[in-house]
Design a protein around this motif. Structure first.
Motif, PDB file in Angstrom:
ATOM      1  N   MET A  82       0.831  -1.211   0.000  1.00 61.13           N
ATOM      2  CA  MET A  82       0.000   0.000   0.000  1.00 61.13           C
ATOM      3  C   MET A  82       0.861   1.255   0.000  1.00 61.13           C
ATOM      4  SD  MET A  82      -2.934  -1.013   2.784  1.00 61.13           S
ATOM      5  CE  MET A  82      -4.220  -2.218   2.430  1.00 61.13           C
ATOM      6  N   GLU A  83       1.919   1.231   0.792  1.00 57.83           N
ATOM      7  CA  GLU A  83       2.789   2.397   0.899  1.00 57.83           C
ATOM      8  C   GLU A  83       3.458   2.706  -0.434  1.00 57.83           C
ATOM      9  OE1 GLU A  83       4.330   5.661   2.821  1.00 57.83           O
ATOM     10  OE2 GLU A  83       2.816   4.244   3.537  1.00 57.83           O
ATOM     11  N   LEU A  84       3.938   1.683  -1.119  1.00 56.06           N
ATOM     12  CA  LEU A  84       4.567   1.891  -2.422  1.00 56.06           C
ATOM     13  C   LEU A  84       3.554   2.399  -3.442  1.00 56.06           C
ATOM     14  CD1 LEU A  84       6.913  -1.212  -2.826  1.00 56.06           C
ATOM     15  CD2 LEU A  84       7.516   1.095  -2.095  1.00 56.06           C
ATOM     16  N   MET A  85       2.382   1.802  -3.460  1.00 52.33           N
ATOM     17  CA  MET A  85       1.369   2.169  -4.454  1.00 52.33           C
ATOM     18  C   MET A  85       0.967   3.633  -4.326  1.00 52.33           C
ATOM     19  SD  MET A  85       0.505  -0.330  -6.572  1.00 52.33           S
ATOM     20  CE  MET A  85      -1.218  -0.282  -7.055  1.00 52.33           C
ATOM     21  N   ARG A  86       0.780   4.104  -3.098  1.00 53.31           N
ATOM     22  CA  ARG A  86       0.321   5.486  -2.960  1.00 53.31           C
ATOM     23  C   ARG A  86       1.427   6.488  -3.293  1.00 53.31           C
ATOM     24  NH1 ARG A  86      -0.732   7.506   3.195  1.00 53.31           N
ATOM     25  NH2 ARG A  86       1.177   6.805   4.224  1.00 53.31           N
ATOM     26  N   ARG A  87       2.681   6.055  -3.186  1.00 51.36           N
ATOM     27  CA  ARG A  87       3.789   6.965  -3.433  1.00 51.36           C
ATOM     28  C   ARG A  87       4.108   7.133  -4.917  1.00 51.36           C
ATOM     29  NH1 ARG A  87       7.345   8.460   0.610  1.00 51.36           N
ATOM     30  NH2 ARG A  87       6.667   7.854   2.700  1.00 51.36           N
ATOM     31  N   ILE A  88       3.761   6.166  -5.747  1.00 56.47           N
ATOM     32  CA  ILE A  88       4.166   6.226  -7.158  1.00 56.47           C
ATOM     33  C   ILE A  88       3.548   7.422  -7.864  1.00 56.47           C
ATOM     34  CG2 ILE A  88       4.020   5.086  -9.391  1.00 56.47           C
ATOM     35  CD1 ILE A  88       4.319   2.452  -7.998  1.00 56.47           C
ATOM     36  N   ALA A  89       2.210   7.486  -7.856  1.00 56.34           N
ATOM     37  CA  ALA A  89       1.532   8.516  -8.631  1.00 56.34           C
ATOM     38  C   ALA A  89       1.797   9.911  -8.093  1.00 56.34           C
ATOM     39  CB  ALA A  89       0.035   8.243  -8.660  1.00 56.34           C
ATOM     40  N   SER A  90       2.108  10.022  -6.812  1.00 55.02           N
ATOM     41  CA  SER A  90       2.360  11.337  -6.220  1.00 55.02           C
ATOM     42  C   SER A  90       3.832  11.730  -6.306  1.00 55.02           C
ATOM     43  CB  SER A  90       1.893  11.357  -4.761  1.00 55.02           C
ATOM     44  OG  SER A  90       2.524  10.328  -4.015  1.00 55.02           O
ATOM     45  N   GLY A  91       4.680  10.869  -6.874  1.00 56.78           N
ATOM     46  CA  GLY A  91       6.093  11.193  -7.047  1.00 56.78           C
ATOM     47  C   GLY A  91       6.855  11.232  -5.739  1.00 56.78           C
ATOM     48  N   ARG A  92       6.695  10.187  -4.917  1.00 54.27           N
ATOM     49  CA  ARG A  92       7.318  10.189  -3.585  1.00 54.27           C
ATOM     50  C   ARG A  92       8.149   8.939  -3.306  1.00 54.27           C
ATOM     51  NH1 ARG A  92       3.330  11.104   1.052  1.00 54.27           N
ATOM     52  NH2 ARG A  92       5.328  11.289   2.159  1.00 54.27           N
ATOM     53  N   VAL A 172      -3.857   5.616  -6.579  1.00 55.56           N
ATOM     54  CA  VAL A 172      -3.713   4.244  -7.064  1.00 55.56           C
ATOM     55  C   VAL A 172      -4.505   4.054  -8.354  1.00 55.56           C
ATOM     56  CG1 VAL A 172      -4.161   1.805  -6.572  1.00 55.56           C
ATOM     57  CG2 VAL A 172      -3.225   3.284  -4.786  1.00 55.56           C
ATOM     58  N   PHE A 173      -5.716   4.620  -8.413  1.00 58.25           N
ATOM     59  CA  PHE A 173      -6.483   4.582  -9.669  1.00 58.25           C
ATOM     60  C   PHE A 173      -5.648   5.191 -10.805  1.00 58.25           C
ATOM     61  CE2 PHE A 173     -10.691   4.576  -7.243  1.00 58.25           C
ATOM     62  CZ  PHE A 173     -11.046   3.306  -7.656  1.00 58.25           C
ATOM     63  N   GLY A 174      -5.005   6.322 -10.514  1.00 60.33           N
ATOM     64  CA  GLY A 174      -4.222   7.011 -11.537  1.00 60.33           C
ATOM     65  C   GLY A 174      -3.036   6.198 -12.004  1.00 60.33           C
ATOM     66  N   TYR A 175      -2.319   5.602 -11.061  1.00 60.56           N
ATOM     67  CA  TYR A 175      -1.181   4.770 -11.453  1.00 60.56           C
ATOM     68  C   TYR A 175      -1.636   3.578 -12.285  1.00 60.56           C
ATOM     69  CZ  TYR A 175       2.292   1.145 -11.305  1.00 60.56           C
ATOM     70  OH  TYR A 175       3.140   0.132 -11.679  1.00 60.56           O
ATOM     71  N   MET A 176      -2.713   2.917 -11.822  1.00 60.30           N
ATOM     72  CA  MET A 176      -3.233   1.772 -12.558  1.00 60.30           C
ATOM     73  C   MET A 176      -3.598   2.187 -13.979  1.00 60.30           C
ATOM     74  SD  MET A 176      -6.696  -0.435 -11.900  1.00 60.30           S
ATOM     75  CE  MET A 176      -7.682   0.703 -12.860  1.00 60.30           C
ATOM     76  N   SER A 177      -4.198   3.362 -14.117  1.00 62.02           N
ATOM     77  CA  SER A 177      -4.637   3.826 -15.431  1.00 62.02           C
ATOM     78  C   SER A 177      -3.458   4.106 -16.339  1.00 62.02           C
ATOM     79  CB  SER A 177      -5.480   5.103 -15.271  1.00 62.02           C
ATOM     80  OG  SER A 177      -6.607   4.851 -14.469  1.00 62.02           O
ATOM     81  N   PHE A 178      -2.396   4.724 -15.799  1.00 61.23           N
ATOM     82  CA  PHE A 178      -1.275   5.052 -16.667  1.00 61.23           C
ATOM     83  C   PHE A 178      -0.471   3.825 -17.045  1.00 61.23           C
ATOM     84  CE2 PHE A 178       2.826   6.441 -18.082  1.00 61.23           C
ATOM     85  CZ  PHE A 178       2.469   7.432 -18.975  1.00 61.23           C
ATOM     86  N   SER A 242       3.911  -3.437  -9.584  1.00 60.33           N
ATOM     87  CA  SER A 242       3.590  -4.013 -10.880  1.00 60.33           C
ATOM     88  C   SER A 242       2.780  -3.102 -11.794  1.00 60.33           C
ATOM     89  CB  SER A 242       2.786  -5.303 -10.657  1.00 60.33           C
ATOM     90  OG  SER A 242       3.382  -6.094  -9.671  1.00 60.33           O
ATOM     91  N   PRO A 243       3.279  -2.799 -12.999  1.00 67.00           N
ATOM     92  CA  PRO A 243       2.430  -2.150 -13.992  1.00 67.00           C
ATOM     93  C   PRO A 243       1.512  -3.170 -14.670  1.00 67.00           C
ATOM     94  CG  PRO A 243       4.786  -1.913 -14.531  1.00 67.00           C
ATOM     95  CD  PRO A 243       4.659  -2.915 -13.436  1.00 67.00           C
ATOM     96  N   ILE A 295      -6.824  -4.646  -5.476  1.00 67.81           N
ATOM     97  CA  ILE A 295      -5.507  -4.021  -5.549  1.00 67.81           C
ATOM     98  C   ILE A 295      -5.276  -3.275  -4.239  1.00 67.81           C
ATOM     99  CG2 ILE A 295      -4.231  -2.174  -6.737  1.00 67.81           C
ATOM    100  CD1 ILE A 295      -5.551  -3.076  -9.301  1.00 67.81           C
ATOM    101  N   ALA A 296      -4.024  -3.102  -3.850  1.00 67.06           N
ATOM    102  CA  ALA A 296      -3.702  -2.376  -2.624  1.00 67.06           C
ATOM    103  C   ALA A 296      -4.378  -1.005  -2.620  1.00 67.06           C
ATOM    104  CB  ALA A 296      -2.191  -2.208  -2.504  1.00 67.06           C
TER     105      ALA A 296
END
Length: 794
Positions: A82-92, A172-178, A242-243, A295-296
């Protein structure tokens, strides 16, 4: 001597102490699967039965309590994920991993996912069930964050705990979409080919999009019975989670099954990582039941079933991302030209926190089309400002309501209403039910540009002539309900025509879809066991044909003895990718040599964008069959024009030479298992050494290969070693004639906690093509050895 003995004795004691302390810590840090806990924000007791593979069967008196419990148990198994997933789309990511991930943070931070999330959240209906249950789920996650055992990864990389919010769900929705998007790599490449090599080179690639297709047809019946009872390439490679990539699914109607009931199958293809992407769970209340795959940080399952219906998804691969060339005011680069005159860019100032380093800042210009990608995507090398127009951030986002709706449908009509709200990413949503209905819906906001304009090339942002003309109503999207064929299927291939034309996209070639149809069409008595075998199928319907077409240009008389033997093996190959097969080893090296010798001289460094891309897959079959092509000539040989025969003969001889050096002179020893392997990598296990042994799962030998049903996705490169990077993220088979014995499997295990017994317990079964039961029978569930009782906390 006495000193040495005493030293060894002390060393042994220290080793034993370390072992005991490690063992004690592993017991302490493991998730709690039995006993009692007090949980805030629930009104009544909730009982969670963990079955033998660690799936929580959540029994609650109401849905709110069930979703609080789901949040808690999901977090105790997957908080690190969960921590990794939320950080991807926000650039963290750099904040915890350091400077190596700055370019990933710049890229995702510049896409506008966070800004779109904030805009969407402001407009949410806070009284809707989707919102209220999502908040309940987050409360469960946050209670574990505050009171549960901190995952070891948090200590190792120094994560500061922060509460999870609705914005994290939308990130997470945004990362999944991209992660579904392909255009960010292909559109710049095609534009470069047009502008540097010319129209002839471009058209040979573009013309293939209407060739070699297996298309599922649109079909809408007049009457339905379906009411239920209640109940970027390098950047993407650097990502620690995972993409999304592709998928298979097929749903068989009663007319083609032995027991005259629907059989549903789905295996979404996602980049492999550890933990696995999906978290299985089963929620049951007096009014509601769903067995889902989440998904997380997503409260509602994107894959699911109950006694009434089943649903799943594959990637539609429609083109939902376009690039526009903006024209800036030469006197003020903060302004750009539009049809209505000059307009100011929106300026977004972004800061990236970097572990062990000073913060770095960057600025993103945003036009009406989207963010300017120069500097954000490394392969967008252009003096002109290039804006990325992505449907996901441009249109209203209803994905929370979609995921709630598809998991809470009361009828097929209800389900269809929910999937019609999907804007991006485009999804093939697959459906089957206990009322004997099957369905396929291509769900996305499809649009039209003016005639003759290609969405695969850069568009003109200044004139106003290249804007989207119209968004199509969902009823015009390709879809089929109860077609005469008695099956629906999806393998990311080209869908049926829209308004008389094939809708543009980045669809996979027909390999898997052709094989699915080959297996489904002739048989009318399918059983669950037949489908379980089919989902593990490793025969390609096209690779052997491509190989034989390549061999037609090989001068067999000029080959060595070894070369003739390899020729014979490839010529007789039926496309099967087994561990002991030799032909796949020859074929994949031959394919790499062919692609390199055909395209690399013209593409140069951009060859890396082409190879292993959807575009490469798309053009391959046609290019192999072309006698005349502008791509055959090697532009580095000024005084000579190469022919197809020369390119292919050189490629085949290079293949034999390479494999002899790599695997030895004896061709019988060139077996597939010697060059292909799979390892499920954890973000920390990637560091290697002891961390790899502790966190990663594998490596293992495997069967399968690129674009077979058991899709084991790897990259062709100069090494001749194929490390599988993606494949079926789960395999599910749901039989409505025996719903309580429906089956599934995960690549590794249910838990992301390295100290859990469910961290990798499904791995060998997955590799062997075996399955485990998705339990729905309450009597069977209540026999679980691990029972966790959650009581309201005063």
């Amino acid at each position: 001597m006495k000193f040495l003995k005493r030293f060894l004795r002390i060393l042994l004691i220290l080793v034993l102490l370390m072992f005991i302390l490690g063992w004690l810590y592993s017991k302490y840090a493991a998730p709690k699967y039995s006993g009692e806990l007090e949980l805030k924000n629930i009104s009544d007791k909730v009982t969670v039965y963990f079955d033998e593979i660690g799936v929580p069967h959540i029994n609650a008196q109401n849905e709110k309590d069930a979703y609080v419990a789901l949040g808690y148990v999901h977090a105790q198994d997957r908080l690190w994920q969960m921590e990794l997933m939320r950080r991807i789309a926000s650039g963290r990511l750099s904040e915890i991993f350091g400077k190596d991930l700055v370019r990933v943070d710049q890229f995702f931070g510049g896409l506008g996912i966070e800004e779109a999330a904030k805009k969407t959240i402001k407009k949410l209906d806070t009284t809707s069930q989707a919102y209220l249950l999502s908040e309940a789920y987050l409360k469960g996650v946050n209670q574990f964050l505050e009171e549960g055992k901190t995952p070891i990864e948090f200590y190792m990389v120094g994560v500061k705990k922060e509460k999870y919010t609705m914005k994290d769900i939308y990130n997470v929705f945004g990362y999944m979409s991209f992660s579904f998007a392909v255009a960010h790599k292909t559109d710049p490449l095609l534009t470069e080919i047009k502008e540097k090599l010319g129209n002839a080179h471009l058209q040979e690639l573009m013309s293939t999009y209407s060739e070699n297709l297996t298309i599922n047809k649109t079909y809408n019946p007049k009457k339905i019975e379906a009411t239920f009872s209640k109940t970027v390439s390098a950047i993407m490679n650097d990502l620690p989670v995972s993409p999304f990539i592709g998928s298979n699914s097929w749903v068989i109607a009663p007319g083609k099954t032995k027991n005259a009931k629907v059989i549903f199958s789905n295996d979404p293809h996602i980049a492999f990582a550890q933990p696995s992407v999906w978290y299985q769970n089963h929620i049951k209340t007096p009014e509601y039941e769903i067995y889902g795959y989440n998904i997380a940080l997503m409260p509602f399952p994107l894959l699911g079933h109950n006694r009434e219906y089943a649903y799943g998804l594959t990637m539609l691969a429609n083109d939902d991302l376009n690039f526009y060339i903006e024209k800036e005011n030469p006197e003020n680069t903060l302004e750009y030209q539009t049809k209505e005159g000059l307009k100011k860019y929106e300026i977004r100032n972004k800061t990236i926190k970097i572990k062990g380093e000073a913060d770095t800042t960057f600025q993103v210009k945003v036009s009406k089309h989207g963010p300017i990608m120069n500097g954000l995507i490394e392969h967008v090398i252009d003096d002109r400002p290039i804006a990325m127009n992505w449907i996901y951030t441009q249109l209203p986002n209803e994905m929370l309501e979609v995921s709630y709706g598809i998991s809470h449908s009361k009828s097929l009509s209800d389900f269809k209403t929910s999937v019609a709200k999907i804007h991006a990413p485009g999804l093939n949503v697959m459906y089957g039910d206990a009322k004997d209905n099957i369905g396929w819906f291509s769900s996305a906001k499809l649009y039209q540009l003016r005639d003759s304009l290609s969405s695969k090339l850069y568009l003109d942002g200044a004139s106003g002539k290249d804007e989207i003309v119209e968004f199509l109503p969902f009823k015009e999207n390709p879809q089929a309900i109860n077609p005469p064929s008695n099956f629906v299927y999806s393998a990311n291939h080209q869908p049926d025509s829209v308004r008389g034309k094939l809708y543009p996209g980045y669809y996979q070639p027909q390999d898997r879809s052709k094989r699915i149809v080959e297996l489904l069409k002739p048989k009318n008595d399918f059983t669950k066991e037949d489908v379980m075998k089919m989902i593990y199928d490793v025969k390609s319907s096209t690779a052997s044909e491509i190989g034989r077409n390549l061999l037609k240009s090989v001068d067999k008389n000029s080959l060595s003895v070894s070369g003739r033997k390899a020729f014979s093996i490839l010529e007789k190959w039926n496309g099967t990718h087994l561990k002991t097969s030799v032909a796949p080893t020859i074929y994949n090296r031959f394919l790499f040599e062919f692609l390199k010798n055909t395209y690399k001289d013209e593409l140069g460094g951009s060859f890396d964008l082409f190879i292993n891309s959807q575009l490469q897959d798309q053009v391959l079959v046609t290019q192999v069959e072309r006698e005349n092509s502008v791509w055959w000539d090697d532009i580095s040989t000024i005084d000579k024009v190469e022919t197809k025969e020369e390119v292919i003969n050189t490629s085949f001889k290079n293949t034999i030479s390479f494999l002899q050096n790599q695997l030895g002179e004896n061709i019988d020893n060139w077996t597939w298992n010697r060059v292909i392997s799979i390892e499920y990598e954890h973000a920390i296990g990637k560091a290697g050494g002891l961390l790899r042994k502790l966190f990663n799962v594998g490596p293992f030998e495997t069967i399968g290969g690129n674009e077979v049903i058991n899709n084991q996705i790897f990259k062709l490169d100069s090494t001749g070693v194929y490390k599988v990077t993606a494949g079926p993220s789960t395999r599910r088979v749901i039989d409505f004639s025996d719903i309580e014995n429906s089956v599934s499997i995960l690549p590794t295990g249910q838990s992301g906690n390295v100290f859990s017994e469910y961290y990798k317990d499904q791995t060998q079964k997955y590799l062997n093509g075996e399955f485990v039961k998705m339990k729905l029978n309450q009597v069977e569930i209540q026999k679980s050895e691990n029972v966790l009782v959650l009581k309201p906390k005063n």
